[in-house]
Design a protein around this motif. Structure first.
Motif, PDB file in Angstrom:
ATOM      1  N   ALA A 168      34.570 -27.629  97.592  1.00 49.80           N
ATOM      2  CA  ALA A 168      34.580 -28.274  98.909  1.00 49.80           C
ATOM      3  C   ALA A 168      34.868 -29.763  98.778  1.00 49.80           C
ATOM      4  O   ALA A 168      35.667 -30.333  99.538  1.00 49.80           O
ATOM      5  CB  ALA A 168      33.245 -28.047  99.603  1.00 49.80           C
ATOM      6  N   ILE A 169      34.223 -30.412  97.797  1.00 50.72           N
ATOM      7  CA  ILE A 169      34.457 -31.835  97.565  1.00 50.72           C
ATOM      8  C   ILE A 169      35.872 -32.076  97.055  1.00 50.72           C
ATOM      9  O   ILE A 169      36.566 -33.011  97.475  1.00 50.72           O
ATOM     10  CB  ILE A 169      33.447 -32.381  96.531  1.00 50.72           C
ATOM     11  N   THR A 170      36.320 -31.225  96.132  1.00 47.21           N
ATOM     12  CA  THR A 170      37.638 -31.400  95.514  1.00 47.21           C
ATOM     13  C   THR A 170      38.754 -31.285  96.537  1.00 47.21           C
ATOM     14  O   THR A 170      39.743 -32.036  96.484  1.00 47.21           O
ATOM     15  CB  THR A 170      37.836 -30.347  94.407  1.00 47.21           C
ATOM     16  N   TRP A 190      37.247 -44.462 104.384  1.00 40.65           N
ATOM     17  CA  TRP A 190      36.684 -43.220 104.898  1.00 40.65           C
ATOM     18  C   TRP A 190      36.512 -42.129 103.852  1.00 40.65           C
ATOM     19  O   TRP A 190      35.743 -41.187 104.060  1.00 40.65           O
ATOM     20  CB  TRP A 190      37.550 -42.687 106.042  1.00 40.65           C
ATOM     21  N   GLN A 191      37.211 -42.232 102.736  1.00 41.20           N
ATOM     22  CA  GLN A 191      37.130 -41.155 101.744  1.00 41.20           C
ATOM     23  C   GLN A 191      35.700 -40.864 101.279  1.00 41.20           C
ATOM     24  O   GLN A 191      35.282 -39.698 101.276  1.00 41.20           O
ATOM     25  CB  GLN A 191      38.016 -41.449 100.536  1.00 41.20           C
ATOM     26  N   PRO A 192      34.894 -41.862 100.866  1.00 40.46           N
ATOM     27  CA  PRO A 192      33.539 -41.532 100.432  1.00 40.46           C
ATOM     28  C   PRO A 192      32.686 -40.910 101.533  1.00 40.46           C
ATOM     29  O   PRO A 192      31.836 -40.052 101.272  1.00 40.46           O
ATOM     30  CB  PRO A 192      32.962 -42.878  99.970  1.00 40.46           C
ATOM     31  N   TRP A 193      32.923 -41.328 102.779  1.00 44.35           N
ATOM     32  CA  TRP A 193      32.184 -40.732 103.889  1.00 44.35           C
ATOM     33  C   TRP A 193      32.594 -39.275 104.101  1.00 44.35           C
ATOM     34  O   TRP A 193      31.740 -38.407 104.301  1.00 44.35           O
ATOM     35  CB  TRP A 193      32.418 -41.533 105.177  1.00 44.35           C
ATOM     36  N   MET A 194      33.895 -39.022 104.050  1.00 44.83           N
ATOM     37  CA  MET A 194      34.368 -37.651 104.243  1.00 44.83           C
ATOM     38  C   MET A 194      33.963 -36.738 103.084  1.00 44.83           C
ATOM     39  O   MET A 194      33.621 -35.566 103.286  1.00 44.83           O
ATOM     40  CB  MET A 194      35.888 -37.627 104.407  1.00 44.83           C
ATOM     41  N   VAL A 195      33.988 -37.275 101.870  1.00 39.60           N
ATOM     42  CA  VAL A 195      33.541 -36.497 100.714  1.00 39.60           C
ATOM     43  C   VAL A 195      32.073 -36.100 100.889  1.00 39.60           C
ATOM     44  O   VAL A 195      31.685 -34.961 100.633  1.00 39.60           O
ATOM     45  CB  VAL A 195      33.741 -37.315  99.418  1.00 39.60           C
ATOM     46  N   THR A 196      31.276 -37.052 101.339  1.00 38.87           N
ATOM     47  CA  THR A 196      29.842 -36.786 101.548  1.00 38.87           C
ATOM     48  C   THR A 196      29.631 -35.770 102.674  1.00 38.87           C
ATOM     49  O   THR A 196      28.810 -34.854 102.554  1.00 38.87           O
ATOM     50  CB  THR A 196      29.110 -38.095 101.879  1.00 38.87           C
ATOM     51  N   LEU A 197      30.365 -35.937 103.770  1.00 37.94           N
ATOM     52  CA  LEU A 197      30.241 -34.994 104.889  1.00 37.94           C
ATOM     53  C   LEU A 197      30.671 -33.590 104.472  1.00 37.94           C
ATOM     54  O   LEU A 197      30.072 -32.597 104.902  1.00 37.94           O
ATOM     55  CB  LEU A 197      31.085 -35.473 106.073  1.00 37.94           C
ATOM     56  N   LEU A 252      27.253 -46.275  99.579  1.00 35.98           N
ATOM     57  CA  LEU A 252      26.246 -45.977 100.598  1.00 35.98           C
ATOM     58  C   LEU A 252      26.249 -44.506 101.033  1.00 35.98           C
ATOM     59  O   LEU A 252      25.174 -43.890 101.134  1.00 35.98           O
ATOM     60  CB  LEU A 252      26.447 -46.885 101.816  1.00 35.98           C
ATOM     61  N   PRO A 253      27.423 -43.901 101.299  1.00 34.17           N
ATOM     62  CA  PRO A 253      27.403 -42.488 101.708  1.00 34.17           C
ATOM     63  C   PRO A 253      26.762 -41.581 100.645  1.00 34.17           C
ATOM     64  O   PRO A 253      26.060 -40.633 100.987  1.00 34.17           O
ATOM     65  CB  PRO A 253      28.889 -42.147 101.892  1.00 34.17           C
ATOM     66  N   PHE A 254      26.998 -41.877  99.367  1.00 33.45           N
ATOM     67  CA  PHE A 254      26.423 -41.071  98.295  1.00 33.45           C
ATOM     68  C   PHE A 254      24.908 -41.214  98.271  1.00 33.45           C
ATOM     69  O   PHE A 254      24.183 -40.229  98.059  1.00 33.45           O
ATOM     70  CB  PHE A 254      26.996 -41.481  96.939  1.00 33.45           C
ATOM     71  N   CYS A 255      24.418 -42.441  98.482  1.00 30.38           N
ATOM     72  CA  CYS A 255      22.967 -42.668  98.497  1.00 30.38           C
ATOM     73  C   CYS A 255      22.322 -41.956  99.681  1.00 30.38           C
ATOM     74  O   CYS A 255      21.245 -41.368  99.543  1.00 30.38           O
ATOM     75  CB  CYS A 255      22.676 -44.168  98.560  1.00 30.38           C
ATOM     76  N   LEU A 256      22.975 -42.015 100.836  1.00 32.65           N
ATOM     77  CA  LEU A 256      22.435 -41.321 102.010  1.00 32.65           C
ATOM     78  C   LEU A 256      22.419 -39.810 101.783  1.00 32.65           C
ATOM     79  O   LEU A 256      21.471 -39.120 102.184  1.00 32.65           O
ATOM     80  CB  LEU A 256      23.269 -41.669 103.245  1.00 32.65           C
ATOM     81  N   ALA A 309      35.202 -26.855 104.168  1.00 34.95           N
ATOM     82  CA  ALA A 309      34.039 -27.082 103.299  1.00 34.95           C
ATOM     83  C   ALA A 309      32.883 -26.172 103.700  1.00 34.95           C
ATOM     84  O   ALA A 309      32.195 -25.598 102.840  1.00 34.95           O
ATOM     85  CB  ALA A 309      33.616 -28.545 103.371  1.00 34.95           C
ATOM     86  N   TYR A 310      32.668 -26.038 105.003  1.00 34.79           N
ATOM     87  CA  TYR A 310      31.603 -25.147 105.486  1.00 34.79           C
ATOM     88  C   TYR A 310      31.866 -23.703 105.076  1.00 34.79           C
ATOM     89  O   TYR A 310      30.962 -22.996 104.617  1.00 34.79           O
ATOM     90  CB  TYR A 310      31.476 -25.251 107.006  1.00 34.79           C
ATOM     91  N   LEU A 311      33.096 -23.254 105.238  1.00 28.94           N
ATOM     92  CA  LEU A 311      33.429 -21.869 104.905  1.00 28.94           C
ATOM     93  C   LEU A 311      33.290 -21.602 103.407  1.00 28.94           C
ATOM     94  O   LEU A 311      32.824 -20.536 102.993  1.00 28.94           O
ATOM     95  CB  LEU A 311      34.848 -21.542 105.373  1.00 28.94           C
ATOM     96  N   LEU A 312      33.664 -22.579 102.589  1.00 25.43           N
ATOM     97  CA  LEU A 312      33.470 -22.429 101.147  1.00 25.43           C
ATOM     98  C   LEU A 312      31.987 -22.314 100.823  1.00 25.43           C
ATOM     99  O   LEU A 312      31.566 -21.459 100.044  1.00 25.43           O
ATOM    100  CB  LEU A 312      34.082 -23.621 100.407  1.00 25.43           C
ATOM    101  N   GLY A 313      31.191 -23.188 101.430  1.00 30.85           N
ATOM    102  CA  GLY A 313      29.750 -23.131 101.206  1.00 30.85           C
ATOM    103  C   GLY A 313      29.108 -21.870 101.735  1.00 30.85           C
ATOM    104  O   GLY A 313      28.066 -21.434 101.237  1.00 30.85           O
TER     105      GLY A 313
END
Length: 231
Positions: A72-74, A98-105, A191-195, A15-19
């Protein structure tokens, strides 16, 4: 457990490399043979490309910066769904939590890559004072669209409305960023999306410090004002 943690680490690096893809830098160098970081606001984002290079280049940069964050999200979401279907690495219940947390990260990793691109810290693009990228507005929109396309479209609508009235991109970007947090919290997203929304709002405002100063002094450029590259 070790395999699952390792997979998460690989996903965040991806995700970092894509960004990190420095679209604006490469396009400006290709089209006008200039280092976009030395002209205009110094940002590699689409707004500065518009001022220094032109409309077509800016539109291309805008689209790619949005799509690289969506990608990156996909990648993360698709990987989690695949391993969940196969029942491999971790129990389905753990993956669902963990999926919503990992998607957010992954979204945050993509934004970090956009703002601090590894490609601008190495090779011919490297310069001690010029290691930052764009202000992450387009990439933030890409992450937002991947998290909640409804909120993403609402944000685009507000951006377009404010821009049509003010003709100031930075003001439109900041008001849109504030709206993201309002909508995420107001629609009771995970919650991860709101954060993420709160962090993204704060980050976009922080990255626009100089724009805020220019807005207060009345010197912020309006849409259509082009900055000519200096020699």
């Amino acid at each position: 457990m070790a395999a699952w943690l390792g997979l998460n680490g690989v996903l965040l690096i991806a995700a970092y490399l894509l960004g990190s893809t420095p679209t604006g830098y490469w396009v400006a160098y290709r089209v006008k043979n200039v280092d976009i970081r030395k002209h205009g606001s110094g940002s590699t984002g689409a707004t500065n490309v518009l001022r220094v290079v032109g409309k077509k280049a800016a539109l291309f940069v805008l689209l790619v910066d949005i799509l690289k964050a969506v990608a990156a999200i996909t990648v993360v979401r698709g990987t989690y769904e695949s391993i969940g279907t196969l029942g491999a690495i971790a129990p389905v219940e753990v993956l669902q939590v963990w999926q919503p947390w990992m998607v957010t990260l992954a979204g945050l990793a993509a934004l970090l890559g956009h703002a601090k691109s590894i490609w601008l810290m190495t090779g011919s693009a490297r310069s001690p004072e010029l290691t930052t990228g764009g202000k992450a507005v387009a990439s933030s929109l890409g992450v937002l669209l991947a998290l909640s396309w409804q909120i993403g479209l609402a944000t685009i609508a507000i951006f377009a409305l404010v821009l049509s009235i003010s003709r100031i991109v930075s003001l439109s970007s900041m008001l849109s960023a504030i709206l993201i947090s309002v909508l995420m919290l107001g629609t009771h997203q995970p919650l991860p999306f709101c954060l993420f929304a709160i962090a993204a709002t704060a980050y976009v405002l922080f990255r626009h410090r100089s724009n805020i100063d220019r807005l207060l002094s009345g010197t912020e450029p309006r849409l259509g004002q082009q900055v000519q590259p200096s020699d």
